[in-house]
Design a protein around this motif. Structure first.
Motif, short mmCIF file in Angstrom:
data_model
loop_
_atom_site.label_atom_id
_atom_site.label_comp_id
_atom_site.label_asym_id
_atom_site.label_seq_id
_atom_site.Cartn_x
_atom_site.Cartn_y
_atom_site.Cartn_z
N SER A 57 0.55 -0.86 0.32
CA SER A 57 0.61 0.09 0.32
C SER A 57 1.08 0.94 0.02
O SER A 57 0.90 2.41 -0.67
CB SER A 57 -0.95 -0.11 1.12
OG SER A 57 -1.30 1.24 2.03
N ALA A 58 2.02 1.05 0.99
CA ALA A 58 2.68 2.58 0.75
C ALA A 58 3.65 2.71 -0.36
O ALA A 58 3.95 3.73 -0.70
CB ALA A 58 3.55 2.35 2.25
N VAL A 59 4.10 1.74 -0.92
CA VAL A 59 4.87 1.55 -2.48
C VAL A 59 3.73 2.05 -3.15
O VAL A 59 4.32 3.40 -3.92
CB VAL A 59 5.82 0.46 -1.82
CG1 VAL A 59 6.13 0.65 -4.13
CG2 VAL A 59 6.99 0.01 -1.20
N VAL A 60 2.62 1.80 -3.55
CA VAL A 60 1.81 2.06 -4.31
C VAL A 60 1.52 2.94 -4.10
O VAL A 60 1.13 3.56 -4.89
CB VAL A 60 0.61 0.62 -4.71
CG1 VAL A 60 -0.53 1.70 -5.35
CG2 VAL A 60 1.27 -0.51 -5.31
N ASP A 61 1.44 3.74 -3.46
CA ASP A 61 0.36 5.58 -2.85
C ASP A 61 2.14 6.46 -3.53
O ASP A 61 1.21 6.93 -3.94
CB ASP A 61 0.50 5.05 -1.09
CG ASP A 61 -0.19 6.77 -1.47
OD1 ASP A 61 -1.42 6.98 -1.61
OD2 ASP A 61 0.72 7.12 -0.46
N HIS A 95 4.25 5.23 -5.50
CA HIS A 95 4.98 5.41 -7.45
C HIS A 95 3.86 4.75 -7.73
O HIS A 95 4.55 5.06 -9.46
CB HIS A 95 5.87 4.32 -6.70
CG HIS A 95 7.29 4.67 -5.88
ND1 HIS A 95 7.75 5.44 -6.49
CD2 HIS A 95 7.63 4.80 -4.85
CE1 HIS A 95 8.96 5.71 -4.96
NE2 HIS A 95 8.45 4.83 -4.53
N SER A 96 2.84 4.31 -7.86
CA SER A 96 2.29 4.03 -9.16
C SER A 96 1.20 4.95 -9.23
O SER A 96 1.09 6.24 -8.58
CB SER A 96 0.36 2.75 -7.73
OG SER A 96 0.19 2.55 -9.43
N THR A 97 0.64 4.56 -10.49
CA THR A 97 0.00 5.63 -11.68
C THR A 97 -1.93 5.40 -11.53
O THR A 97 -1.85 5.45 -12.21
CB THR A 97 0.15 5.81 -13.37
OG1 THR A 97 0.23 4.40 -13.83
CG2 THR A 97 2.20 6.35 -12.86
N PHE A 98 -2.01 4.59 -10.54
CA PHE A 98 -2.89 3.67 -10.81
C PHE A 98 -4.60 4.74 -10.75
O PHE A 98 -5.66 4.79 -11.57
CB PHE A 98 -3.75 2.69 -9.68
CG PHE A 98 -4.14 3.20 -8.39
CD1 PHE A 98 -5.30 3.67 -8.34
CD2 PHE A 98 -2.90 3.40 -7.39
CE1 PHE A 98 -5.32 3.94 -6.50
CE2 PHE A 98 -3.68 3.91 -6.63
CZ PHE A 98 -4.21 4.40 -6.02
N LEU A 108 11.92 1.08 -5.50
CA LEU A 108 10.60 1.34 -4.47
C LEU A 108 10.30 1.35 -3.50
O LEU A 108 9.79 0.53 -3.23
CB LEU A 108 9.56 1.08 -5.93
CG LEU A 108 9.89 0.79 -7.53
CD1 LEU A 108 8.31 0.42 -8.49
CD2 LEU A 108 10.12 2.57 -7.92
N ASN A 109 10.56 2.19 -2.51
CA ASN A 109 10.89 2.22 -1.58
C ASN A 109 10.28 3.63 -1.00
O ASN A 109 10.23 4.70 -1.77
CB ASN A 109 12.84 2.63 -1.12
CG ASN A 109 12.94 1.00 -1.23
OD1 ASN A 109 12.47 -0.09 -1.40
ND2 ASN A 109 13.86 1.43 -2.16
N THR A 133 10.09 -1.37 1.71
CA THR A 133 10.83 -1.46 0.59
C THR A 133 10.36 -2.86 -0.26
O THR A 133 9.70 -3.67 0.39
CB THR A 133 12.23 -2.66 0.86
OG1 THR A 133 11.99 -3.32 1.40
CG2 THR A 133 12.95 -1.51 1.60
N ALA A 134 9.75 -1.65 -1.56
CA ALA A 134 8.84 -2.96 -2.53
C ALA A 134 9.43 -4.36 -2.58
O ALA A 134 8.83 -5.03 -2.94
CB ALA A 134 8.97 -2.53 -4.08
N LEU A 135 10.76 -4.90 -2.35
CA LEU A 135 11.71 -6.38 -3.09
C LEU A 135 11.71 -6.41 -1.09
O LEU A 135 12.09 -7.56 -1.25
CB LEU A 135 12.27 -6.08 -3.36
CG LEU A 135 12.72 -5.20 -4.83
CD1 LEU A 135 14.30 -6.06 -5.24
CD2 LEU A 135 11.35 -6.77 -5.75
#
Length: 303
Positions: A54-58, A60-63, A102-103, A113-115
């Motif tokens: 959630s934190a990473v998508v919030d 970095h994501s373009t959704f 993507l952190n 951290t995404a990974l």
């Protein structure tokens, strides 16, 4: 809580080598069907309820800003995993490389951290959930327990291709179900990212390249699609997750979803293969048939 603390997991020595998928697998036959997208929404919703994702998508994501483009890119990537041969394995490496940076740090001071192994595995594990749930609603015949186990063996191969650590891989489908239930009950939370995602899919955003004058036409044309996707996403999301998000789902809603599912299950096979499968999947399957025909001719050649 990750698989390593919830259930028995596969040991490193039991993992298959990284290798591409091909004909003869359930993934090859079913991942490319257009009905894949019907439960992909619930899978992404479950991903956005995992705190790190959630934190990473919030961040970095373009959704939110380009939902249609983001969905198409994600879908094309999934098709690559199954239908692109060695390039599918390379696509997994590309995604790992892309996510390596993507952190983010949330206001409470927690760094995500995404990974991280647990969240990275959860993204792929939601795919197993989506596959089995898709069969429940949108296939003529639900999966048997053996079908589920056979599919899970292929899911393990996919996890291996994405370099998921063994500690995050339940040893069989029964262990996966325990892991999945534990995630639902004890780890997933209601997040603003998940709520924003639900709002976003209710109306399918216009492509960025579409002239502004045509945007109202687009919205009117695709409004039923957005409404259906929103309805199906909520309906195929597990009840525990729905409760955490405060989503209502009635018995009447469930009946409607099952009727929609029956119509799709019996109607889809009547369509030409080109319409049943997404483009990458269709072309890969067509190419394999061409190769098989060539091999047959070569085998019968005079010598």
């Amino acid at each position: 809580m990750t698989a390593s603390t919830a259930v028995e997991t596969i040991e490193a020595r039991d993992l298959p080598p990284r290798r591409p998928f091909g004909p003869g697998s359930r993934m090859w036959d079913e991942t490319g069907l257009v009905t894949f997208s019907l439960t992909a929404g619930a899978a992404f919703l479950l991903q956005t309820m995992e705190p790190t994702i959630s934190a990473v998508v919030d961040k970095h994501s373009t959704f939110r800003t380009d939902p249609t483009g983001r969905a198409l890119r994600s879908l094309a990537s999934v098709m690559m995993w199954v239908y692109a041969g060695e390039e599918g394995v390379a696509e997994a490496d590309r995604l790992r490389s892309m996510h390596a940076t993507l952190n983010t740090t949330t206001p409470d001071g927690v760094r995500h951290t995404a990974l991280s192994s647990g969240p990275w595995a959860w993204v792929l594990h939601t795919g197993t959930f989506a596959f089995t749930t898709n069969s429940k609603y949108f296939a003529r015949t639900p999966l048997t327990e053996q079908d589920k186990q056979d599919y899970y063996a292929e899911a393990v191969q996919l996890l291996r291709n994405f370099s998921v650590p063994p500690k995050e891989i339940p040893e069989d489908f029964a262990a996966f179900e325990k892991y999945f239930q534990d995630m639902l009950e004890n780890h997933l939370v209601a997040t603003d990212t998940a709520r924003d995602y639900l709002r976003t899919i209710r109306s399918v955003g216009a492509p960025k390249q579409l002239p502004r004058a045509l945007v109202p036409v687009w919205r009117a044309a695709v409004a039923p699609i957005g409404k259906l996707q929103h309805f199906v996403t909520i309906g195929t999301t597990p009840e525990i997750a729905r409760q955490k998000l405060g989503l209502e789902w009635t018995e009447e809603d469930e009946r409607k979803l099952k009727i929609i599912g029956r119509v799709i299950a019996y109607g889809l096979p009547l369509l030409p293969e080109r319409l049943r499968y997404f483009p990458i999947a269709y072309e890969a399957r067509r190419l394999e048939r061409d190769r098989a025909r060539l091999r047959a001719v070569i085998t019968k050649r005079p010598i």
